[in-house]
Design a protein around this motif. Sequence first.
Motif, PDB file in Angstrom:
ATOM      1  N   VAL A 116       0.780  -1.148  -0.027  1.00  8.29           N
ATOM      2  CA  VAL A 116       0.041   0.088   0.060  1.00  8.29           C
ATOM      3  C   VAL A 116       0.975   1.315  -0.167  1.00  8.29           C
ATOM      4  O   VAL A 116       1.967   1.322   0.633  1.00  8.29           O
ATOM      5  N   GLU A 117       0.390   2.281  -0.892  1.00  9.39           N
ATOM      6  CA  GLU A 117       0.940   3.412  -0.796  1.00  9.39           C
ATOM      7  C   GLU A 117      -0.224   4.393  -0.540  1.00  9.39           C
ATOM      8  O   GLU A 117      -1.170   4.390  -0.928  1.00  9.39           O
ATOM      9  N   LEU A 118       0.164   5.136   0.550  1.00  6.81           N
ATOM     10  CA  LEU A 118      -0.952   6.174   1.268  1.00  6.81           C
ATOM     11  C   LEU A 118      -0.355   7.557   1.332  1.00  6.81           C
ATOM     12  O   LEU A 118       0.476   7.838   1.950  1.00  6.81           O
ATOM     13  N   VAL A 119      -0.953   8.455   0.516  1.00  8.35           N
ATOM     14  CA  VAL A 119      -0.618   9.828   0.605  1.00  8.35           C
ATOM     15  C   VAL A 119      -1.835  10.601   1.455  1.00  8.35           C
ATOM     16  O   VAL A 119      -2.910  10.674   0.968  1.00  8.35           O
ATOM     17  N   MET A 120      -1.297  11.343   2.493  1.00  6.64           N
ATOM     18  CA  MET A 120      -2.375  11.949   3.317  1.00  6.64           C
ATOM     19  C   MET A 120      -1.992  13.499   3.199  1.00  6.64           C
ATOM     20  O   MET A 120      -0.902  14.017   3.239  1.00  6.64           O
ATOM     21  N   GLN A 121      -2.830  14.336   2.839  1.00  4.80           N
ATOM     22  CA  GLN A 121      -3.122  15.630   2.387  1.00  4.80           C
ATOM     23  C   GLN A 121      -3.511  16.581   3.297  1.00  4.80           C
ATOM     24  O   GLN A 121      -4.649  16.331   3.482  1.00  4.80           O
ATOM     25  N   ASP A 122      -2.816  17.360   4.051  1.00 11.50           N
ATOM     26  CA  ASP A 122      -3.637  18.288   4.850  1.00 11.50           C
ATOM     27  C   ASP A 122      -4.373  19.363   4.115  1.00 11.50           C
ATOM     28  O   ASP A 122      -4.354  19.550   2.816  1.00 11.50           O
ATOM     29  N   THR A 123      -5.628  19.615   4.584  1.00  8.48           N
ATOM     30  CA  THR A 123      -6.458  20.804   3.864  1.00  8.48           C
ATOM     31  C   THR A 123      -6.785  22.033   4.566  1.00  8.48           C
ATOM     32  O   THR A 123      -6.557  22.033   5.748  1.00  8.48           O
ATOM     33  N   SER A 124      -7.146  23.124   4.078  1.00 12.92           N
ATOM     34  CA  SER A 124      -7.396  24.180   4.691  1.00 12.92           C
ATOM     35  C   SER A 124      -9.081  24.379   4.981  1.00 12.92           C
ATOM     36  O   SER A 124      -9.567  25.578   5.267  1.00 12.92           O
ATOM     37  N   VAL A 125      -9.495  23.100   4.944  1.00 10.02           N
ATOM     38  CA  VAL A 125     -11.219  23.251   5.194  1.00 10.02           C
ATOM     39  C   VAL A 125     -11.473  23.845   6.666  1.00 10.02           C
ATOM     40  O   VAL A 125     -12.213  24.760   6.498  1.00 10.02           O
ATOM     41  N   ILE A 126     -11.027  23.166   7.369  1.00 11.09           N
ATOM     42  CA  ILE A 126     -11.060  23.834   8.736  1.00 11.09           C
ATOM     43  C   ILE A 126     -10.174  24.704   9.276  1.00 11.09           C
ATOM     44  O   ILE A 126     -10.065  25.470  10.026  1.00 11.09           O
ATOM     45  N   GLY A 127      -8.655  24.637   8.753  1.00 12.02           N
ATOM     46  CA  GLY A 127      -7.753  25.412   8.894  1.00 12.02           C
ATOM     47  C   GLY A 127      -6.438  24.547   8.779  1.00 12.02           C
ATOM     48  O   GLY A 127      -6.543  23.371   9.177  1.00 12.02           O
ATOM     49  N   ILE A 128      -5.291  25.192   8.228  1.00 10.41           N
ATOM     50  CA  ILE A 128      -4.320  24.434   8.175  1.00 10.41           C
ATOM     51  C   ILE A 128      -3.506  24.281   9.135  1.00 10.41           C
ATOM     52  O   ILE A 128      -3.166  25.263  10.186  1.00 10.41           O
ATOM     53  N   GLU A 129      -3.062  22.808   9.531  1.00  8.02           N
ATOM     54  CA  GLU A 129      -2.402  22.529  10.719  1.00  8.02           C
ATOM     55  C   GLU A 129      -1.663  21.255  10.618  1.00  8.02           C
ATOM     56  O   GLU A 129      -2.106  20.563   9.780  1.00  8.02           O
ATOM     57  N   SER A 130      -0.742  21.078  11.412  1.00  8.63           N
ATOM     58  CA  SER A 130      -0.032  20.041  11.304  1.00  8.63           C
ATOM     59  C   SER A 130      -1.044  18.715  12.049  1.00  8.63           C
ATOM     60  O   SER A 130      -1.691  18.985  13.124  1.00  8.63           O
ATOM     61  N   HIS A 131      -0.979  17.439  11.427  1.00  7.48           N
ATOM     62  CA  HIS A 131      -1.643  16.364  11.856  1.00  7.48           C
ATOM     63  C   HIS A 131      -0.724  15.131  12.277  1.00  7.48           C
ATOM     64  O   HIS A 131      -0.573  14.642  11.219  1.00  7.48           O
ATOM     65  N   PRO A 132      -0.882  14.687  13.350  1.00 10.60           N
ATOM     66  CA  PRO A 132       0.003  13.643  13.556  1.00 10.60           C
ATOM     67  C   PRO A 132      -1.006  12.498  13.451  1.00 10.60           C
ATOM     68  O   PRO A 132      -2.022  12.466  14.036  1.00 10.60           O
ATOM     69  N   LEU A 133      -0.623  11.344  12.863  1.00  8.54           N
ATOM     70  CA  LEU A 133      -1.353  10.243  12.337  1.00  8.54           C
ATOM     71  C   LEU A 133      -0.466   9.021  12.940  1.00  8.54           C
ATOM     72  O   LEU A 133       0.548   8.751  12.719  1.00  8.54           O
ATOM     73  N   HIS A 134      -1.558   8.035  13.084  1.00  7.32           N
ATOM     74  CA  HIS A 134      -0.638   6.807  13.730  1.00  7.32           C
ATOM     75  C   HIS A 134      -1.448   5.793  13.032  1.00  7.32           C
ATOM     76  O   HIS A 134      -2.616   5.592  13.034  1.00  7.32           O
ATOM     77  N   LEU A 135      -0.877   4.789  12.539  1.00  3.39           N
ATOM     78  CA  LEU A 135      -1.331   3.502  11.965  1.00  3.39           C
ATOM     79  C   LEU A 135      -1.257   2.458  12.917  1.00  3.39           C
ATOM     80  O   LEU A 135      -0.059   1.868  13.215  1.00  3.39           O
ATOM     81  N   HIS A 136      -2.170   1.856  13.582  1.00  2.00           N
ATOM     82  CA  HIS A 136      -2.504   1.053  14.471  1.00  2.00           C
ATOM     83  C   HIS A 136      -2.108  -0.481  13.834  1.00  2.00           C
ATOM     84  O   HIS A 136      -2.636  -0.724  12.851  1.00  2.00           O
ATOM     85  N   GLY A 137      -1.453  -1.200  14.439  1.00  2.00           N
ATOM     86  CA  GLY A 137      -1.040  -2.578  14.085  1.00  2.00           C
ATOM     87  C   GLY A 137       0.283  -2.844  12.888  1.00  2.00           C
ATOM     88  O   GLY A 137       0.316  -3.785  12.627  1.00  2.00           O
ATOM     89  N   TYR A 138       1.004  -1.785  12.576  1.00  3.00           N
ATOM     90  CA  TYR A 138       1.697  -1.634  11.549  1.00  3.00           C
ATOM     91  C   TYR A 138       2.942  -0.550  11.678  1.00  3.00           C
ATOM     92  O   TYR A 138       2.531   0.539  12.456  1.00  3.00           O
ATOM     93  N   ASN A 139       4.064  -0.969  11.431  1.00  4.26           N
ATOM     94  CA  ASN A 139       4.822   0.137  11.189  1.00  4.26           C
ATOM     95  C   ASN A 139       4.733   0.463   9.643  1.00  4.26           C
ATOM     96  O   ASN A 139       4.672  -0.510   8.790  1.00  4.26           O
ATOM     97  N   PHE A 140       5.252   1.669   9.032  1.00 10.92           N
ATOM     98  CA  PHE A 140       5.207   1.931   7.555  1.00 10.92           C
ATOM     99  C   PHE A 140       6.422   2.764   7.445  1.00 10.92           C
ATOM    100  O   PHE A 140       7.265   3.180   8.328  1.00 10.92           O
ATOM    101  N   PHE A 141       6.935   2.989   6.389  1.00  9.86           N
ATOM    102  CA  PHE A 141       7.879   3.660   5.613  1.00  9.86           C
ATOM    103  C   PHE A 141       7.410   5.171   5.352  1.00  9.86           C
ATOM    104  O   PHE A 141       6.554   5.394   4.387  1.00  9.86           O
ATOM    105  N   VAL A 142       8.122   5.932   5.655  1.00  7.90           N
ATOM    106  CA  VAL A 142       7.841   7.412   5.255  1.00  7.90           C
ATOM    107  C   VAL A 142       8.655   7.876   3.973  1.00  7.90           C
ATOM    108  O   VAL A 142       9.930   7.963   4.015  1.00  7.90           O
ATOM    109  N   VAL A 143       8.256   7.626   2.918  1.00  5.38           N
ATOM    110  CA  VAL A 143       9.015   7.563   1.568  1.00  5.38           C
ATOM    111  C   VAL A 143       8.951   8.992   1.008  1.00  5.38           C
ATOM    112  O   VAL A 143       9.647   9.574   0.173  1.00  5.38           O
ATOM    113  N   GLY A 144       7.909   9.883   1.651  1.00  5.41           N
ATOM    114  CA  GLY A 144       8.162  11.321   0.901  1.00  5.41           C
ATOM    115  C   GLY A 144       6.985  12.419   1.764  1.00  5.41           C
ATOM    116  O   GLY A 144       6.363  11.943   2.531  1.00  5.41           O
ATOM    117  N   GLN A 145       7.386  13.444   1.368  1.00  7.61           N
ATOM    118  CA  GLN A 145       6.728  14.711   2.219  1.00  7.61           C
ATOM    119  C   GLN A 145       7.023  16.107   1.596  1.00  7.61           C
ATOM    120  O   GLN A 145       8.044  16.118   0.971  1.00  7.61           O
TER     121      GLN A 145
END
Length: 190
Positions: free
Chosen positions: A91-120
């Motif tokens: 799986v490749e998952l790209v998560m994009q912040d939006t300005s819908v509610i307001g631009i801010e940093s979002h820490p996200l955690h995927l339970h049950g897995y480690n993942f590789f941060v391939v880009g940002q």
Amino acid sequence: MRRPRLRSLATPQYPAAVPRFVDRRFFFTIVLVLPSKALLQSHYTGKSRGVYESDFPAIPLSPFNYTGTPPNNTNLATGTRLLVLPYNTSVELVMQDTSVIGIESHPLHLHGYNFFVVGQGFGNYDSTTDPIKFNLVDPVERNTVSVPAGGWVAIRFLADNPGAFDVGAENGMAGAGREQAKREAAPTAL
């Protein structure tokens, strides 16, 4: 300006097992809403009928300039949706912040897995030019990542841990799921 590249301590003896080829690609925007019912509890108590649907979209249904001025009607839908992945799906998952509610940093955690941060990066993710810059050699391995304010992050992982796992955020969930009994065909649900 060159973006900093996050790197792991991978060596030839201990390489980073980042998926080189991807079976499923997803692009999620970050607009978090808490579900009205406990999803995993609903599943495990056998009371999940009508609690969630398994039609979580792979891409936003109505694309817009995610980091600019949001449109007057963002077509946000309510409901609880999940994503079911077949066992061993890369799986490749790209998560994009939006300005819908307001631009801010979002820490996200995927339970049950480690993942590789391939880009940002900052601004809107470009599916043509940004993947060329992905680090597929020695990316950092995490289970939590911060989506930059006004930016995006790309992760890769192998869905090889059958079960029900959610993508958690500091103020809600971005997705949740269920599990199957048979390991051979057991999907992972996000």
